[in-house]
Design a protein around this motif. Structure first.
Motif, PDB file in Angstrom:
ATOM      1  N   CYS A  32       0.844  -1.182   0.000  1.00 50.86           N
ATOM      2  CA  CYS A  32       0.000   0.000   0.000  1.00 50.86           C
ATOM      3  C   CYS A  32       0.888   1.244   0.000  1.00 50.86           C
ATOM      4  CB  CYS A  32      -0.895  -0.015   1.236  1.00 50.86           C
ATOM      5  SG  CYS A  32      -1.946   1.443   1.380  1.00 50.86           S
ATOM      6  N   SER A  33       0.474   2.280  -0.703  1.00 51.79           N
ATOM      7  CA  SER A  33       1.246   3.525  -0.721  1.00 51.79           C
ATOM      8  C   SER A  33       1.272   4.189   0.656  1.00 51.79           C
ATOM      9  CB  SER A  33       0.688   4.489  -1.766  1.00 51.79           C
ATOM     10  OG  SER A  33      -0.641   4.841  -1.444  1.00 51.79           O
ATOM     11  N   LYS A  34       0.406   3.748   1.556  1.00 49.34           N
ATOM     12  CA  LYS A  34       0.390   4.274   2.923  1.00 49.34           C
ATOM     13  C   LYS A  34       1.025   3.286   3.899  1.00 49.34           C
ATOM     14  CE  LYS A  34      -3.571   7.205   2.192  1.00 49.34           C
ATOM     15  NZ  LYS A  34      -4.889   7.619   2.649  1.00 49.34           N
ATOM     16  N   TYR A  35       1.896   2.416   3.388  1.00 49.43           N
ATOM     17  CA  TYR A  35       2.578   1.408   4.202  1.00 49.43           C
ATOM     18  C   TYR A  35       3.767   2.019   4.933  1.00 49.43           C
ATOM     19  CZ  TYR A  35       5.128  -2.880   5.327  1.00 49.43           C
ATOM     20  OH  TYR A  35       5.784  -3.894   5.969  1.00 49.43           O
ATOM     21  N   GLY A  36       4.001   1.559   6.145  1.00 46.77           N
ATOM     22  CA  GLY A  36       5.206   1.946   6.879  1.00 46.77           C
ATOM     23  C   GLY A  36       5.321   3.430   7.155  1.00 46.77           C
ATOM     24  N   ARG A  37       6.455   3.998   6.816  1.00 46.69           N
ATOM     25  CA  ARG A  37       6.701   5.407   7.149  1.00 46.69           C
ATOM     26  C   ARG A  37       5.824   6.380   6.369  1.00 46.69           C
ATOM     27  NH1 ARG A  37      11.844   4.217   4.494  1.00 46.69           N
ATOM     28  NH2 ARG A  37      11.722   5.024   2.383  1.00 46.69           N
ATOM     29  N   ASN A  38       5.123   5.890   5.335  1.00 47.78           N
ATOM     30  CA  ASN A  38       4.236   6.753   4.553  1.00 47.78           C
ATOM     31  C   ASN A  38       2.835   6.860   5.151  1.00 47.78           C
ATOM     32  OD1 ASN A  38       6.229   7.228   2.613  1.00 47.78           O
ATOM     33  ND2 ASN A  38       5.718   5.329   1.566  1.00 47.78           N
ATOM     34  N   GLY A  39       2.557   6.089   6.168  1.00 53.24           N
ATOM     35  CA  GLY A  39       1.230   6.112   6.763  1.00 53.24           C
ATOM     36  C   GLY A  39       1.052   4.993   7.756  1.00 53.24           C
ATOM     37  N   ASN A  40      -0.173   4.583   7.937  1.00 56.68           N
ATOM     38  CA  ASN A  40      -0.431   3.569   8.953  1.00 56.68           C
ATOM     39  C   ASN A  40      -1.091   2.308   8.417  1.00 56.68           C
ATOM     40  OD1 ASN A  40      -2.962   4.551   8.426  1.00 56.68           O
ATOM     41  ND2 ASN A  40      -3.364   5.303  10.490  1.00 56.68           N
ATOM     42  N   CYS A  41      -1.085   2.078   7.130  1.00 57.53           N
ATOM     43  CA  CYS A  41      -1.662   0.867   6.557  1.00 57.53           C
ATOM     44  C   CYS A  41      -0.572  -0.209   6.496  1.00 57.53           C
ATOM     45  CB  CYS A  41      -2.219   1.126   5.157  1.00 57.53           C
ATOM     46  SG  CYS A  41      -3.166  -0.288   4.523  1.00 57.53           S
ATOM     47  N   SER A  42      -0.950  -1.441   6.784  1.00 56.61           N
ATOM     48  CA  SER A  42       0.045  -2.517   6.835  1.00 56.61           C
ATOM     49  C   SER A  42      -0.123  -3.550   5.721  1.00 56.61           C
ATOM     50  CB  SER A  42      -0.033  -3.214   8.194  1.00 56.61           C
ATOM     51  OG  SER A  42      -1.320  -3.789   8.372  1.00 56.61           O
ATOM     52  N   MET A  43      -0.867  -3.215   4.665  1.00 60.42           N
ATOM     53  CA  MET A  43      -1.089  -4.192   3.593  1.00 60.42           C
ATOM     54  C   MET A  43       0.142  -4.335   2.712  1.00 60.42           C
ATOM     55  SD  MET A  43      -3.959  -5.629   4.034  1.00 60.42           S
ATOM     56  CE  MET A  43      -4.313  -6.465   2.519  1.00 60.42           C
ATOM     57  N   ILE A  44       0.576  -5.578   2.557  1.00 61.51           N
ATOM     58  CA  ILE A  44       1.721  -5.907   1.717  1.00 61.51           C
ATOM     59  C   ILE A  44       1.509  -7.328   1.206  1.00 61.51           C
ATOM     60  CG2 ILE A  44       3.084  -6.662   3.714  1.00 61.51           C
ATOM     61  CD1 ILE A  44       5.561  -5.559   2.239  1.00 61.51           C
ATOM     62  N   SER A  45       1.860  -7.578  -0.040  1.00 58.25           N
ATOM     63  CA  SER A  45       1.695  -8.919  -0.598  1.00 58.25           C
ATOM     64  C   SER A  45       2.956  -9.742  -0.359  1.00 58.25           C
ATOM     65  CB  SER A  45       1.386  -8.851  -2.096  1.00 58.25           C
ATOM     66  OG  SER A  45       2.519  -8.400  -2.812  1.00 58.25           O
ATOM     67  N   THR A  46       2.843 -11.018  -0.594  1.00 61.91           N
ATOM     68  CA  THR A  46       4.009 -11.885  -0.468  1.00 61.91           C
ATOM     69  C   THR A  46       4.922 -11.701  -1.677  1.00 61.91           C
ATOM     70  OG1 THR A  46       2.789 -13.678  -1.523  1.00 61.91           O
ATOM     71  CG2 THR A  46       2.787 -13.626   0.885  1.00 61.91           C
ATOM     72  N   PRO A  47       6.223 -11.846  -1.511  1.00 60.29           N
ATOM     73  CA  PRO A  47       7.149 -11.728  -2.650  1.00 60.29           C
ATOM     74  C   PRO A  47       6.875 -12.810  -3.699  1.00 60.29           C
ATOM     75  CG  PRO A  47       8.339 -11.617  -0.580  1.00 60.29           C
ATOM     76  CD  PRO A  47       6.931 -12.032  -0.255  1.00 60.29           C
ATOM     77  N   GLN A  48       6.962 -12.417  -4.954  1.00 62.57           N
ATOM     78  CA  GLN A  48       6.724 -13.319  -6.076  1.00 62.57           C
ATOM     79  C   GLN A  48       7.900 -13.227  -7.040  1.00 62.57           C
ATOM     80  OE1 GLN A  48       3.985 -15.343  -6.124  1.00 62.57           O
ATOM     81  NE2 GLN A  48       3.454 -14.444  -4.145  1.00 62.57           N
ATOM     82  N   PRO A  49       8.035 -14.182  -7.950  1.00 64.41           N
ATOM     83  CA  PRO A  49       9.176 -14.175  -8.869  1.00 64.41           C
ATOM     84  C   PRO A  49       9.116 -13.129  -9.982  1.00 64.41           C
ATOM     85  CG  PRO A  49       7.811 -16.112  -9.237  1.00 64.41           C
ATOM     86  CD  PRO A  49       7.269 -15.413  -8.027  1.00 64.41           C
ATOM     87  N   ASN A  50       7.922 -12.589 -10.266  1.00 68.80           N
ATOM     88  CA  ASN A  50       7.829 -11.580 -11.326  1.00 68.80           C
ATOM     89  C   ASN A  50       6.650 -10.639 -11.062  1.00 68.80           C
ATOM     90  OD1 ASN A  50       5.367 -12.707 -12.576  1.00 68.80           O
ATOM     91  ND2 ASN A  50       6.712 -14.385 -13.206  1.00 68.80           N
ATOM     92  N   ARG A  51       6.616  -9.561 -11.828  1.00 72.66           N
ATOM     93  CA  ARG A  51       5.600  -8.511 -11.646  1.00 72.66           C
ATOM     94  C   ARG A  51       4.181  -9.044 -11.823  1.00 72.66           C
ATOM     95  NH1 ARG A  51       5.321  -2.730 -12.175  1.00 72.66           N
ATOM     96  NH2 ARG A  51       3.317  -2.122 -13.055  1.00 72.66           N
ATOM     97  N   LYS A  52       3.960  -9.844 -12.844  1.00 70.03           N
ATOM     98  CA  LYS A  52       2.618 -10.357 -13.125  1.00 70.03           C
ATOM     99  C   LYS A  52       2.088 -11.183 -11.955  1.00 70.03           C
ATOM    100  CE  LYS A  52       0.015 -12.927 -16.594  1.00 70.03           C
ATOM    101  NZ  LYS A  52       0.082 -13.634 -17.871  1.00 70.03           N
ATOM    102  N   GLU A  53       2.916 -12.046 -11.401  1.00 70.34           N
ATOM    103  CA  GLU A  53       2.489 -12.868 -10.270  1.00 70.34           C
ATOM    104  C   GLU A  53       2.319 -12.032  -9.005  1.00 70.34           C
ATOM    105  OE1 GLU A  53       4.445 -16.683  -9.743  1.00 70.34           O
ATOM    106  OE2 GLU A  53       5.011 -16.658 -11.860  1.00 70.34           O
ATOM    107  N   ALA A  54       3.149 -11.006  -8.845  1.00 68.86           N
ATOM    108  CA  ALA A  54       3.023 -10.125  -7.688  1.00 68.86           C
ATOM    109  C   ALA A  54       1.698  -9.361  -7.728  1.00 68.86           C
ATOM    110  CB  ALA A  54       4.200  -9.160  -7.632  1.00 68.86           C
ATOM    111  N   ILE A  55       1.320  -8.886  -8.899  1.00 68.12           N
ATOM    112  CA  ILE A  55       0.039  -8.176  -9.046  1.00 68.12           C
ATOM    113  C   ILE A  55      -1.122  -9.128  -8.774  1.00 68.12           C
ATOM    114  CG2 ILE A  55      -1.492  -7.020 -10.693  1.00 68.12           C
ATOM    115  CD1 ILE A  55       1.092  -5.838 -11.962  1.00 68.12           C
TER     116      ILE A  55
END
Length: 62
Positions: A32-55
């Motif tokens: 999320c663009s509001k993740y971590g120091r940019n805000g208070n949202c904690s949404m993050i996906s798991t690491p994937q091998p490429n952009r398509k799978e990450a999306i």
């Protein structure tokens, strides 16, 4: 073209846009663009091998 794996959905928790992050040759994730120091949202996906799978992993988050 709604529903394609290349269309990045907004954050399922707060509705902000997601940002693609990359570390190394084959670790890609979205957070999320509001993740971590940019805000208070904690949404993050798991690491994937490429952009398509990450999306696809991000779009499945609820």
């Amino acid at each position: 073209m709604s529903g394609t794996t290349t269309e990045i959905q907004p954050c399922p928790r707060c509705g902000a846009h997601a940002e693609v992050r990359k570390a190394g040759a084959n670790r890609v994730w979205l957070e999320c663009s509001k993740y971590g120091r940019n805000g208070n949202c904690s949404m993050i996906s798991t690491p994937q091998p490429n952009r398509k799978e990450a999306i696809a992993a991000w779009n499945k988050l609820k």
